[in-house]
Scaffold this active site. Structure first.
Site, PDB file in Angstrom:
ATOM      1  N   LYS A  49      56.275  52.366  52.360  1.00  0.00           N
ATOM      2  CA  LYS A  49      56.401  52.220  50.906  1.00  0.00           C
ATOM      3  C   LYS A  49      55.351  51.238  50.405  1.00  0.00           C
ATOM      4  O   LYS A  49      54.715  50.520  51.182  1.00  0.00           O
ATOM      5  CB  LYS A  49      57.807  51.726  50.550  1.00  0.00           C
ATOM      6  CG  LYS A  49      58.147  50.345  51.106  1.00  0.00           C
ATOM      7  CD  LYS A  49      59.568  49.944  50.742  1.00  0.00           C
ATOM      8  CE  LYS A  49      59.896  48.562  51.306  1.00  0.00           C
ATOM      9  NZ  LYS A  49      61.242  48.101  50.917  1.00  0.00           N
ATOM     10  N   TYR A 278      36.445  26.766  36.330  1.00  0.00           N
ATOM     11  CA  TYR A 278      37.186  26.450  35.117  1.00  0.00           C
ATOM     12  C   TYR A 278      38.021  25.181  35.278  1.00  0.00           C
ATOM     13  O   TYR A 278      38.702  24.983  36.276  1.00  0.00           O
ATOM     14  CB  TYR A 278      38.129  27.606  34.767  1.00  0.00           C
ATOM     15  CG  TYR A 278      37.419  28.864  34.353  1.00  0.00           C
ATOM     16  CD1 TYR A 278      36.631  28.909  33.209  1.00  0.00           C
ATOM     17  CD2 TYR A 278      37.557  30.023  35.110  1.00  0.00           C
ATOM     18  CE1 TYR A 278      35.988  30.072  32.838  1.00  0.00           C
ATOM     19  CE2 TYR A 278      36.924  31.203  34.738  1.00  0.00           C
ATOM     20  CZ  TYR A 278      36.137  31.221  33.596  1.00  0.00           C
ATOM     21  OH  TYR A 278      35.502  32.382  33.225  1.00  0.00           O
TER      22      TYR A 278
END
Length: 397
Positions: A49, A278
């Site tokens: 899955k 940043y």
């Protein structure tokens, strides 16, 4: 499904930036190791899955089946259809809940096997299947023995099973449950769940319901206790070479299947006092050689690992510095001489004597390795670097 490159020119272009390497020989090794724990009567379901936990479901399913798994587990109908469209014929169990007529028709059309969790759901299935010109649909009954997620309460299991057995066009293929604490050293909850499961099964059999197959164990249950194996085990994480808990590493030897790699896109030197990325969450305290990599949080590198992760460059661990950005991150490579743009860096995996695992990231972030594996995004191509068995051809390059 994360696309595997079919064209060598496209593959080369995609690997100019960053990619995920998938070692299919490791899948074969892990299946072999897991099967050593099982009796011959116990089948192995490979849980593929979530695009095989981010590894690429079709190639992983093919490799697992070629190596000795006989069942596949998925969460959703589209995941099952994708495997069928690739030509896979093995039985596929849908582990999630499905209940609409449209879903049921798709399940029958693609020869998938659903999980039934409630009597109401079973009635909808029977009503819908009755409108189709099809053979009885194999269904799997889910009991809740303590997970408190999907499934009918174990104390109502007998009535649930009797109902399904009476319904036309449905055939019980298995009854199963799911363990909540199988990786724990404290076995009390596991033993309680197993006792509840066996009590329910005994009552179901006493009521005359035929039960072809029983299964309870996930990866942790498979590794910890042979009495949990029953007729089948459902293995996910261990298939991919990771352990549900550190104390299980002594049970068998697994090989990690996934590595994440990126290329250096620019090299530069900054002076002491210079901020990086940043917010200048890192400021150099000395002259520092920086390597910029073309991979970032849009690819699945957790931004919360900023200034807390390492990478491997030419067999050496180097620190990541500054905030991880959407498409790029920076490394301090001051101790690695003679680097060039285009050199390959290992983000997760091994190089020489050094290694970085999903468990390392998970420990830093306070999460689990399952989440790390599933986080790598679609724009990172999956590149197969091995084959499961001699003579086994994959449709990837």
């Amino acid at each position: 499904m994360l696309s595997w490159e079919q064209s060598s020119s496209l593959a080369k272009m995609q690997r100019e930036r960053a990619w995920v390497e998938i070692d299919l020989t490791a899948i074969a090794h892990n299946v072999s190791q897991i099967k050593r724990l099982l009796q011959s009567r116990t089948a192995l379901m490979a849980v593929v899955k979530a695009d095989a936990y981010g590894h690429g479901s079709i190639a992983i399913a093919q490799a697992a089946l070629q190596s000795g798994a006989t069942w596949l587990g998925v969460a959703t109908i589209p995941e099952g259809i994708e495997l069928r469209e690739s030509g896979i014929q093995a039985p596929i169990l849908i582990l999630g809940a499905t209940y609409t007529p449209e879903q049921i028709r798709a399940i029958a059309r693609w020869n998938l096997q659903p999980t039934l969790c409630t009597p109401k759901q079973a009635l909808v299935f029977a009503e819908t299947i009755a409108t189709l010109n099809t053979s009885p649909l194999s269904v799997h009954l889910k009991l809740d023995t303590g997970m408190s997620r999907l499934g009918t309460d174990w104390q109502a299991a007998m009535e649930f099973a009797q109902l399904v057995q009476r319904l036309p066009n449905l055939a019980i293929a298995s009854i199963y449950s799911h363990l909540a604490t199988a990786e724990s050293l404290d076995r009390r909850v596991v033993h309680q769940q197993q006792q509840r499961f066996e009590t329910a099964i005994a009552q179901i059999k006493a009521a005359g319901v035929k039960v072809p197959k029983l299964h309870l164990a996930n990866s942790a249950g498979t590794l910890t206790d042979a009495t949990l194996h029953y007729d089948m085990v459902r293995v996910g994480l261990a298939l991919y070479g990771l352990y549900p808990a550190a104390h299980l590493k002594s049970v068998l030897s697994l090989k990690s299947v996934l590595q994440v790699k990126a290329r250096i896109t620019q090299l530069k030197t900054i002076q002491a006092g210079t901020g990086v990325s940043y917010g200048h969450r890192f400021v150099a305290d000395r002259e520092t050689a920086i390597a910029v990599l073309g991979i970032g949080y849009a690819d699945g590198i957790p931004r919360n690992l900023s200034n807390q992760m390492n990478a491997i460059v030419r067999g050496q661990l180097v620190p990541q510095i500054g905030a991880v950005t959407m498409d790029q991150l920076m490394l301090d490579v001051s101790q690695v001489p003679n680097l060039q743009e285009g050199d390959v860096v290992t983000i997760l995996g091994h190089d020489g004597q050094e290694s970085i695992s999903a468990d390392d990231w998970a420990e830093t972030l306070g999460t689990i390795s399952w989440e790390i594996l599933c986080s790598f995004k679609h724009r990172l191509p999956r590149v197969a670097v091995g084959q499961a068995l001699p003579g086994f051809a994959l449709d990837v390059k």
